[in-house]
Design a protein around this motif. Structure first.
Motif, short mmCIF file in Angstrom:
data_model
loop_
_atom_site.label_atom_id
_atom_site.label_comp_id
_atom_site.label_asym_id
_atom_site.label_seq_id
_atom_site.Cartn_x
_atom_site.Cartn_y
_atom_site.Cartn_z
N LYS A 67 -5.40 -0.21 0.88
CA LYS A 67 -4.99 -1.61 0.76
C LYS A 67 -5.38 -2.41 2.00
CE LYS A 67 -2.78 -1.58 -3.24
NZ LYS A 67 -3.25 -2.36 -4.40
N GLY A 69 0.81 -1.21 0.00
CA GLY A 69 0.00 0.00 0.00
C GLY A 69 0.84 1.26 0.00
N GLU A 113 -11.62 -0.89 -2.26
CA GLU A 113 -10.38 -0.16 -2.51
C GLU A 113 -10.59 1.03 -3.45
OE1 GLU A 113 -5.86 -1.05 -4.25
OE2 GLU A 113 -7.26 -2.70 -3.84
N GLY A 135 -2.56 5.26 0.18
CA GLY A 135 -2.18 3.96 -0.36
C GLY A 135 -2.27 2.86 0.68
N SER A 166 2.27 1.76 -3.45
CA SER A 166 1.23 2.25 -4.36
C SER A 166 0.92 3.72 -4.09
CB SER A 166 -0.05 1.42 -4.20
OG SER A 166 0.16 0.09 -4.59
N GLY A 167 0.96 4.08 -2.82
CA GLY A 167 0.71 5.47 -2.44
C GLY A 167 1.70 6.44 -3.04
N LYS A 226 -7.40 9.88 -8.32
CA LYS A 226 -6.71 9.27 -7.18
C LYS A 226 -5.93 10.30 -6.38
CE LYS A 226 -7.41 4.75 -6.99
NZ LYS A 226 -7.89 4.09 -5.76
N TYR A 231 0.41 7.61 -6.27
CA TYR A 231 -0.61 8.65 -6.12
C TYR A 231 0.05 10.00 -5.83
CZ TYR A 231 -3.60 4.54 -5.28
OH TYR A 231 -4.26 3.34 -5.39
N ASP A 273 6.93 -1.72 -8.09
CA ASP A 273 6.52 -0.74 -7.10
C ASP A 273 7.73 -0.12 -6.40
OD1 ASP A 273 3.88 -1.10 -7.69
OD2 ASP A 273 3.43 -2.38 -5.96
#
Length: 298
Positions: free
Chosen positions: A255, A16, A270, A251, A19-20, A227, A23, A145
């Protein structure tokens, strides 16, 4: 509690957070423009799409990777400067809603231009980084990632150095703090705004390549701009550190929510849970964690 799988929790949390960072890259483009000019640049998603589509189309035509990257960088800088000079400069001192609608219209113009120039087909974008997890201490981490997070960290570091230690950066900070004071000491606001929009074009290029490599280069790519909105609400619309922290929080939160409470809502939370968090945060701290509170004197 004894049966709680802390290793799996850590794996989800790290995924998470990584992934953040993606964003945060999109949110960063918003912050740069809003901080200096007060414009909420809704065209940032279209700029991201245009950058990714331009780059992948050039590569598919046989242009070497490095040259395609340089050409796309030049195109995005030119687009950023053109937007500021042709559209936003004539609208100086207009109401914020007017400026927002101008950037909203720009987003559709850029998407239409991308379709006209490059077509509507979906492209695969390979940056040479396989999205294959590797194990660290029993925790699986996505290589892509981790690569994206590293690129974002380098970009933020370079921007921080640029804005803190260069003359242009000092001028940027002066305008962000007080536009009227900056004018009083002789700073040229249009030139500074053009520079900021050029930097926003660079950020759109980096974000576009990373998001394009993950999702494929298609017109729905421009929707990743949505997002960034919860990220901005949490971190603050005028804070670069806030864009990073907000992205990490969103993120990780979405998650963890999907894995641990998603089953109670039928799954798929999500996609919308971040907006629930942002709405709750607006009720508590509307200016965001790092945002400046507006004080109006009457």
């Amino acid at each position: 509690m004894l049966d709680f799988d802390w290793q799996f929790f850590l794996e989800v949390l790290i995924g998470g957070l990584l992934s953040g960072v993606m964003y945060s890259l999109v949110a960063l483009g918003f912050v740069l423009v809003y901080k200096t000019s007060g414009v909420l640049n809704f065209a940032q998603g279209a700029m991201l799409l245009f950058a990714a589509l331009t780059f992948v189309s050039l590569v598919e035509k046989g242009i070497p990777f490095a040259l395609a990257l340089a050409i796309t960088f030049g195109v995005m800088v030119a687009i950023g400067i053109a937007i500021e000079r042709v559209v936003l400069r004539p609208l100086t001192n207009r109401p914020p809603m007017t400026l927002f609608m101008a950037t909203l219209g720009l987003s559709y113009i850029l998407e239409g231009a991308a379709q006209l120039i490059w077509g509507t087909q979906v492209h695969g974008l390979d940056l040479g980084i396989d999205d294959i997890p590797f194990e660290v201490g029993g925790v699986l981490i996505s290589q892509f990632d981790l690569f994206a997070a590293s690129v974002a960290a380098v970009l933020v570091l370079l921007l921080s150095i640029f804005f803190r230690y260069t003359r242009i950066g000092l001028a940027f900070r002066a305008v962000a703090d007080d536009q009227f004071a900056a004018l009083a000491v002789g700073l040229r606001l249009p030139w500074i705004w053009a520079t900021v929009w050029a930097v926003a074009g660079l950020v759109a290029l980096v974000a576009g390549l990373l998001w394009g490599a993950r999702l494929g280069v298609q017109f729905s790519l421009s929707l990743v701009v949505l997002k960034a909105l919860p990220v901005l609400v949490l971190g603050g619309f005028d804070s670069i550190p806030g864009a990073i922290v907000g992205g990490l929080l969103i993120g990780a939160t979405e998650k963890l929510a999907e894995v641990y409470i998603g089953e109670y809502f039928g799954g798929g939370i999500e996609s919308w849970f971040a907006y629930v968090v942002a709405l709750a945060f607006l009720l508590i701290r509307p200016s965001g964690i790092f945002g400046q509170k507006l004080v109006e004197r009457v």
